[in-house]
Design an enzyme around this catalytic site. Sequence first.
Site, PDB file in Angstrom:
ATOM      1  N   ASP A   1      46.521 -29.808 -12.674  1.00  0.00           N
ATOM      2  CA  ASP A   1      45.278 -30.750 -12.279  1.00  0.00           C
ATOM      3  C   ASP A   1      44.769 -31.071 -13.792  1.00  0.00           C
ATOM      4  O   ASP A   1      44.848 -30.412 -14.706  1.00  0.00           O
ATOM      5  CB  ASP A   1      44.345 -30.216 -11.493  1.00  0.00           C
ATOM      6  CG  ASP A   1      44.577 -30.310 -10.065  1.00  0.00           C
ATOM      7  OD1 ASP A   1      45.829 -30.395  -9.726  1.00  0.00           O
ATOM      8  OD2 ASP A   1      43.798 -29.883  -9.178  1.00  0.00           O
TER       9      ASP A   1
ATOM     10  N   HIS B   1      45.536 -25.668 -14.402  1.00  0.00           N
ATOM     11  CA  HIS B   1      45.410 -26.935 -15.045  1.00  0.00           C
ATOM     12  C   HIS B   1      46.048 -27.107 -16.338  1.00  0.00           C
ATOM     13  O   HIS B   1      46.186 -26.278 -17.354  1.00  0.00           O
ATOM     14  CB  HIS B   1      44.057 -26.656 -15.522  1.00  0.00           C
ATOM     15  CG  HIS B   1      43.307 -26.801 -14.138  1.00  0.00           C
ATOM     16  ND1 HIS B   1      42.891 -25.447 -13.604  1.00  0.00           N
ATOM     17  CD2 HIS B   1      42.381 -27.693 -13.636  1.00  0.00           C
ATOM     18  CE1 HIS B   1      42.092 -25.594 -12.550  1.00  0.00           C
ATOM     19  NE2 HIS B   1      41.881 -26.881 -12.337  1.00  0.00           N
TER      20      HIS B   1
HETATM   21 NI    NI Z   1      40.176 -31.056 -11.390  1.00  0.00          NI
END
Ligand code: NI
Length: 269
Positions: free
Chosen positions: A80, A221
Amino acid sequence: MIYMHRELENGNRVLVGLIIIFALLFFCAYGAWTDRETSVFWTTYIAEPEVEEVVKEEPVEEPEEVVLTPDTPMIALTFDDGPGKYTDELLTLFEENDARASFFVLGSNVVKYPEVIKRMEDMGFEIGNHTYHHVKLTQYPPEVISQQVEGTNAELINILGHGAGLVRPPYGEVNEMVKATLSYPFAFWSVDTLDWKLKDPAAIADYIFNTVQDGDVVLLHDIHSFTLEAMRIVVPKLKARGYQLVTFSEMLEVHGVTMENGQKYFECK
Ligand code: NI
């Protein structure tokens, strides 16, 4: 005298006869020897076996394509908040390990890394929508919710000619208003690595090895260098453990799940 002559004559005949017999035997043997290449006798019993020429084939570099079935052990690694400055290296790492992943991107970062977005698409990675500015959608009215998602898709359309068909809401925040406003399925996760909090590649890798099972969706991430470094440990090791690393949508499709708008999807178990 006549008898003696006859005896000598008989002796000569025997001698001549023997000479003829030996001569015939000699010619037969000689003929057979000189004809041994074609003679049935020599080729069957004497001829040397033919040595087959061994042709060395070039080793094939391409890994075999794995046909995915619901029984194939698989994990979906998902990233993400990018793309970021480490995302391109992450794509190379996945490519080197014959693996794929899903990226839930922010519109504000898509505009900074259009080439990385193109590369993701070309390599068969999945691109999902994580809003434009990483907002908590539940705090906003429908117009803003819509702008946040459609704005990111507009940036993707500029680069790829199409938008993303999946939304991952920031913080996993979805309410009835968000569901009613957005016509997309919601891609959630089953393993939250807390990579942003752990910050240590070995700790992130250990957490994943101790937690993941077949069918898990792992939240990571790609904007952190420690996450890239963790993936250098995790990706080859998960492959070595027999897991296929697939995209979120691939995993659901293989398990016969048809995603519907407004529904949340977490894993495949
Ligand atoms: Ni996020």
